[in-house]
Design an enzyme around this catalytic site. Sequence first.
Site, PDB file in Angstrom:
ATOM      1  N   HIS A  95     -34.329 -24.360  -1.186  1.00 19.77           N
ATOM      2  CA  HIS A  95     -35.645 -25.002  -0.784  1.00 19.77           C
ATOM      3  C   HIS A  95     -35.723 -24.827   0.816  1.00 19.77           C
ATOM      4  O   HIS A  95     -36.558 -25.541   1.196  1.00 19.77           O
ATOM      5  CB  HIS A  95     -35.635 -26.411  -1.216  1.00 19.77           C
ATOM      6  CG  HIS A  95     -36.271 -26.399  -2.689  1.00 19.77           C
ATOM      7  ND1 HIS A  95     -36.279 -25.397  -3.502  1.00 19.77           N
ATOM      8  CD2 HIS A  95     -36.725 -27.438  -3.272  1.00 19.77           C
ATOM      9  CE1 HIS A  95     -36.669 -25.759  -4.672  1.00 19.77           C
ATOM     10  NE2 HIS A  95     -37.262 -26.913  -4.501  1.00 19.77           N
ATOM     11  N   ASP A 153     -37.251 -37.235   0.978  1.00 24.69           N
ATOM     12  CA  ASP A 153     -38.434 -37.735   0.021  1.00 24.69           C
ATOM     13  C   ASP A 153     -38.395 -37.173  -1.315  1.00 24.69           C
ATOM     14  O   ASP A 153     -39.110 -37.495  -2.200  1.00 24.69           O
ATOM     15  CB  ASP A 153     -39.689 -37.224   0.792  1.00 24.69           C
ATOM     16  CG  ASP A 153     -39.808 -38.067   2.060  1.00 24.69           C
ATOM     17  OD1 ASP A 153     -39.410 -38.859   2.403  1.00 24.69           O
ATOM     18  OD2 ASP A 153     -40.849 -37.506   3.032  1.00 24.69           O
ATOM     19  N   GLU A 269     -42.370 -45.021   6.728  1.00 25.11           N
ATOM     20  CA  GLU A 269     -42.801 -43.740   6.914  1.00 25.11           C
ATOM     21  C   GLU A 269     -44.394 -43.759   7.490  1.00 25.11           C
ATOM     22  O   GLU A 269     -44.949 -44.965   7.845  1.00 25.11           O
ATOM     23  CB  GLU A 269     -42.600 -42.859   5.627  1.00 25.11           C
ATOM     24  CG  GLU A 269     -41.318 -42.247   5.570  1.00 25.11           C
ATOM     25  CD  GLU A 269     -41.018 -40.832   4.856  1.00 25.11           C
ATOM     26  OE1 GLU A 269     -42.207 -40.466   4.438  1.00 25.11           O
ATOM     27  OE2 GLU A 269     -40.070 -40.539   4.389  1.00 25.11           O
TER      28      GLU A 269
END
Length: 517
Positions: A95, A153, A269
């Site tokens: 990723h 996340d 956040e």
Amino acid sequence: MEGVSKLILGLSIYGLLVTVGLTAIPMELACLAIKGDVTVDEWEVERASVDFGMMKRTEPLVVLHPASGEDVATVVRAAYELGKGLRVSARGEGHSTNGQAQAEKGVVIDMRSRSSVTVWEEEKYVDVWGGELWIKVLMETLEYGLAPKSWTDYLYLTVGGTLSNAGISGQTFHHGPQISNVHQLDVVTGKGELLTCSEDLNTELFHAVLGGLGQFGIITRARIALQPAPHRVRWIRVLYSDFSVFTRDQEFLISLHGKPASERFDYVEGFVIVDEGLINNWRSSFFSPSNPVTLSSLNADGGVLYCLEITKNYHEGNASTVDQEIEALLDKLDFIETSVFTTDVTYVDFLDRVHKAELKLRSKGLWEVPHPWLNLFVPKSRIADFDKGVFKGILGNTASGPILIYPMNSSKWDQRSSVVTPEEEVFYLVAFLRSAVDNETVEYLNNQNHEILRFCDDEGIKVKQYLPHYTKQQQWKDHFGNKWDQFYQRKMQFDPGCILATGQRIFKPPTTTSNDV
Ligand code: FAD
């Protein structure tokens, strides 16, 4: 069985190296005794040649599926002892966005090939294989009512992959990044030694590997701190039109990091909304269609709005006081009064929120597209200048994806690790999580990323890239600043052949020729 694998490994590597003309290499590798397997299967090689970014493609010679840490050590040792600069890269979930897990004409070790999670209930930690996905770690630890403290996340990332960077999310202000929550590691160095390391054992290696971009070793096991898992999460979003009020509130909330749980949020956040479309982007599918919000209805300053995202965890024991605790905290903030959006979800649903968005994007064919991302750590003292120059300037009301923004405290980061952060106690993550559907947009967004970096340079805003990407060693030297000498020495100590994680383009094996790293 071992003999068969050995033979297969031998034949595959031998055959392949002969094909590509590297006839001097094979015999050493052909004799390896490993329990896993090596493949040159076209599909596997193709998968190891690309990543989530879909902007860089580099073919390895072979893909290794290790059955154990010893397999990893055997192959790395053989590559090192060959002395021919044969590159070896661990690949987690791939990723990365710029080829960081690729290995040109080398060996990609597919760390997802095996799985192992052992929970130590009394000690409150978990031992996991380096290629384990965080979602699996969560599900296994929850069986014991426990969970890791610090998250990313998105949970479909491997433990080794995030610990090689830092692993950050809204819990970082309180618990520090994931790399601050590791007790011990098993690591295969670039010489092929399999070593256990911690604060007290092989200390230099331990700190080097955490945030080390895969440069010093391959993490085969990590021991991660756990805490009792909450049951549910109250998840709140509020909007701001004034950036200075938004950041003042965010900074106030993270200043509560030392307070008891009842007097602070568990997660802080935020994100920037520069156009109407983004109010319901993939990262913010939270807003329900029955409760539509528009920029125009909220008097966005310069067309830009800021969303603060906070959560409070709870369980049966404190369910009756959670509303009061939230009220008391919200009273101290100065958001647009009519803009409070609240939802209540299970702990797993909250932590796994981005996966739901992924499934939606996949169904529309919008997940497997190029991702010209840019992630920056911006010092608090210059975040207002960044807002003016970038959110209200360079972006020009189009973002092409979510833009996250949230502050963290340097004191929660161990400066002995390999990561670099700005030289201020408080700094912000600003993450431009862009998607592009065609080459023209990729080019446009990459150019805009460069423009943002140039702007910071010109204005003397001393940003540091997170998930950094550079192509010249001088740029890496500038990135690491006064940590470069230590980074270099650690490299010479743990991976003197410079064969590991060459996709990061920090070092290249001395036996190769091109000018760029
Ligand atoms: P890979 O891309 O496979 O590898 C990354 C690097 O680490 C490579 O250099 C590789 O060689 C090395 N590596 C891989 N495994 C090992 C190992 N076992 N030992 C040593 N080196 C290894 N990051 C955050 O911090 N917070 C977030 O909230 C966050 N959200 C994300 C959301 C999405 C949708 C995506 C795609 C990424 C996100 N990231 C986030 C970034 C992510 O943490 C990094 O890209 C991470 O490297 C991905 O893990 P991976 O397993 O896919 O690693």
